[in-house]
Design a protein around this motif. Structure first.
Motif, mmCIF file in Angstrom:
data_model
loop_
_atom_site.group_PDB
_atom_site.id
_atom_site.type_symbol
_atom_site.label_atom_id
_atom_site.label_comp_id
_atom_site.label_asym_id
_atom_site.label_seq_id
_atom_site.Cartn_x
_atom_site.Cartn_y
_atom_site.Cartn_z
ATOM 1 N N GLY A 123 1.305 -1.601 0.339
ATOM 2 C CA GLY A 123 0.273 0.300 -0.084
ATOM 3 C C GLY A 123 0.854 1.117 0.678
ATOM 4 O O GLY A 123 0.057 2.509 0.432
ATOM 5 N N THR A 124 1.826 1.076 -0.746
ATOM 6 C CA THR A 124 3.305 2.439 -0.348
ATOM 7 C C THR A 124 2.359 3.380 -1.729
ATOM 8 O O THR A 124 2.427 5.052 -1.423
ATOM 9 C CB THR A 124 4.171 2.356 -1.244
ATOM 10 O OG1 THR A 124 4.709 1.194 -0.017
ATOM 11 C CG2 THR A 124 5.297 2.895 -1.052
ATOM 12 N N VAL A 125 2.163 3.177 -2.571
ATOM 13 C CA VAL A 125 1.365 4.084 -3.536
ATOM 14 C C VAL A 125 0.174 3.036 -4.379
ATOM 15 O O VAL A 125 -0.362 2.085 -3.864
ATOM 16 C CB VAL A 125 2.516 3.741 -4.717
ATOM 17 C CG1 VAL A 125 4.131 4.576 -4.445
ATOM 18 C CG2 VAL A 125 2.142 2.529 -5.697
ATOM 19 N N GLU A 126 -0.330 4.181 -4.241
ATOM 20 C CA GLU A 126 -1.854 3.928 -4.779
ATOM 21 C C GLU A 126 -2.404 2.658 -6.268
ATOM 22 O O GLU A 126 -2.667 2.196 -6.708
ATOM 23 C CB GLU A 126 -2.763 4.630 -5.646
ATOM 24 C CG GLU A 126 -3.731 5.507 -3.937
ATOM 25 C CD GLU A 126 -2.052 6.226 -3.708
ATOM 26 O OE1 GLU A 126 -2.353 7.132 -2.240
ATOM 27 O OE2 GLU A 126 -1.276 5.772 -4.388
ATOM 28 N N MET A 127 -1.055 3.057 -7.172
ATOM 29 C CA MET A 127 -1.234 2.599 -8.870
ATOM 30 C C MET A 127 0.393 2.462 -9.274
ATOM 31 O O MET A 127 1.580 2.740 -8.585
ATOM 32 C CB MET A 127 -2.202 2.856 -9.930
ATOM 33 C CG MET A 127 -1.922 4.513 -10.093
ATOM 34 S SD MET A 127 -2.870 4.814 -11.595
ATOM 35 C CE MET A 127 -2.625 3.650 -13.084
ATOM 36 N N GLY A 128 0.404 1.540 -10.386
ATOM 37 C CA GLY A 128 2.018 1.613 -11.393
ATOM 38 C C GLY A 128 1.651 0.953 -12.592
ATOM 39 O O GLY A 128 0.850 0.479 -12.545
ATOM 40 N N HIS A 129 2.691 1.379 -13.398
ATOM 41 C CA HIS A 129 2.816 0.883 -15.049
ATOM 42 C C HIS A 129 3.707 -0.084 -15.204
ATOM 43 O O HIS A 129 4.676 0.933 -15.081
ATOM 44 C CB HIS A 129 2.693 2.464 -15.277
ATOM 45 C CG HIS A 129 1.825 2.187 -17.020
ATOM 46 N ND1 HIS A 129 2.792 2.745 -18.313
ATOM 47 C CD2 HIS A 129 1.270 1.359 -17.329
ATOM 48 C CE1 HIS A 129 2.201 2.552 -18.727
ATOM 49 N NE2 HIS A 129 1.118 1.328 -19.067
ATOM 50 N N THR A 130 3.843 -1.163 -15.054
ATOM 51 C CA THR A 130 4.713 -1.916 -15.415
ATOM 52 C C THR A 130 4.400 -3.045 -16.455
ATOM 53 O O THR A 130 3.320 -3.188 -17.015
ATOM 54 C CB THR A 130 4.938 -2.030 -14.388
ATOM 55 O OG1 THR A 130 6.387 -3.304 -14.396
ATOM 56 C CG2 THR A 130 4.026 -3.692 -13.722
ATOM 57 N N VAL A 131 4.989 -3.747 -17.092
ATOM 58 C CA VAL A 131 4.974 -4.782 -17.130
ATOM 59 C C VAL A 131 4.848 -6.569 -16.531
ATOM 60 O O VAL A 131 5.855 -6.584 -16.063
ATOM 61 C CB VAL A 131 6.833 -5.277 -17.935
ATOM 62 C CG1 VAL A 131 6.233 -6.110 -18.987
ATOM 63 C CG2 VAL A 131 6.712 -4.299 -19.607
ATOM 64 N N PRO A 132 4.336 -7.076 -16.796
ATOM 65 C CA PRO A 132 4.095 -8.108 -15.159
ATOM 66 C C PRO A 132 4.627 -8.690 -15.062
ATOM 67 O O PRO A 132 5.842 -9.543 -14.588
ATOM 68 C CB PRO A 132 2.625 -8.712 -15.909
ATOM 69 C CG PRO A 132 2.476 -7.576 -16.724
ATOM 70 C CD PRO A 132 2.962 -6.795 -17.475
#
Length: 359
Positions: free
Chosen positions: A87-96
């Motif tokens: 829960g450090t950030v709300e979201m991320g954008h990445t390659v699974p």
């Protein structure tokens, strides 16, 4: 007409077409942070999160704000899953597939060697069981995912020496993203999972012998043509890699129905937008690279055949040892079989003719 009734009867598409935001005046102001795995210099793949953030802002009338942070700003590029889980950030954008070390099943949500192409991947996610199965899997990491881009089939990367036989992989230190490194390892190579922003220096200094990223547009920006002469194709390990928006489940569930609809719509827009940019920009960049005397090389069929054999053997082993992989991959493989049958008669034949035609 009462606003909520309007939304129910017209749907999100109708709302957007009418030029009104869904009940945003009654919504609270929300500020989220999105951690990217990519450097800012790559306006295509990093830019996908910025496209998402702008759409969320515009559709919410500025009430839902998402700040995008490049890899390394808030956490290491490959630290996103841990951060979301905590829960450090709300979201991320990445390659699974960056997170295959936690469980190989992550890779199926992005790309696996000799897997689906980009259109097939989107079909599996949106019309097959892909989104359902991957969300079931991600739930144990406190994550819900939304498709957030695709590069299309990738190039195989930049090499200091030619690859003429499978033996040329022996001892080759190769920067390759995620799960595909397991196949390179079986071929005798030494895979290196290095973030995009650190690849050039490693290749320049000789820390690695070869590196792949995406394709001509990004590769030219990263300057790989200055430090390795041979540019290979195809990237048999990435026929249609999907980039995802990973959201902390608790943060997502705290959103109103209207904000959830905005997230879904914005993610889908960013998903389509990214591949449109790659498809439009890669041809121009490839011409420029060839003009600079880059040596384009196709992998010999025997090399690809060996990689295919090792990939299928790996999948069989994982299916025997990992129940989660087996469940997801079984569905994926069945979908791939039907897709290949269909594409053989349509897309492949049409593409083959058009690529041989003198236009």
């Amino acid at each position: 007409m009462e606003r909520r009734s309007f939304i129910r009867t017209t749907g999100l598409a109708g709302v957007l077409a009418a030029g009104v935001a869904p009940a945003v005046h009654a919504q609270p102001v929300i500020r989220w942070r999105c951690a990217s795995s990519f450097p800012k210099a790559l306006d295509t793949i990093y830019g996908g999160a910025e496209v998402f953030a702008k759409k969320v802002h515009d559709m919410s009338g500025g009430k839902f704000q998402v700040s995008v942070h490049a890899g390394g700003e808030l956490m290491p590029p490959f630290g996103i899953v841990d951060a979301l889980q905590n829960g450090t950030v709300e979201m991320g954008h990445t390659v699974p597939y960056y997170f295959f070390g936690k469980d190989p099943t992550f890779a199926i949500g992005a790309a696996i060697p000799f897997g689906l192409n980009s259109r097939q991947m989107t079909a599996w996610m949106f019309e097959g069981n892909g989104l359902k199965l991957m969300r079931e899997f991600y739930a144990q990491y406190n994550i819900i995912n939304f498709a957030g881009g695709n590069s299309g089939a990738q190039m195989a990367g930049w090499f200091r020496k030619e690859i003429n036989t499978v033996n040329d992989y022996k001892g080759l230190k190769f920067r390759i993203g995620g799960f595909a490194g397991e196949v390179i390892k079986r071929l005798g190579g030494v895979p290196q999972n290095i973030p995009g922003g650190e690849i050039y220096q490693a290749l320049e200094k000789g820390t690695i012998d070869a590196a792949e990223w995406v394709g001509p547009y990004d590769d030219q920006k990263l300057g790989f043509n200055k430090v390795a002469p041979f540019y290979y194709y195809p990237g048999w390990w990435e026929g249609g890699p999907q980039i995802d928006f990973f959201l902390n489940t608790k943060a997502y569930e705290s959103l109103s129905a209207e904000y959830k609809a905005i997230v879904e719509a914005a993610a889908t827009y960013a998903h389509v937008d990214m591949q449109a940019k790659y498809d439009a920009r890669n041809p121009v960049a490839l011409k420029q690279l060839v003009a600079q005397k880059v040596q384009l090389k196709a992998f010999p069929k025997a090399v690809i055949d060996a990689a295919f054999k090792e990939s299928m053997a790996l999948y069989s082993e994982l299916s025997a040892s990992n129940p989660t992989w087996k469940k997801v991959y079984s569905d994926y493989a069945n979908f791939r079989r039907d897709q290949n049958l269909w594409f053989r008669f349509t897309e492949a034949q049409f593409d083959r003719y058009m690529q041989s035609a003198k236009l």
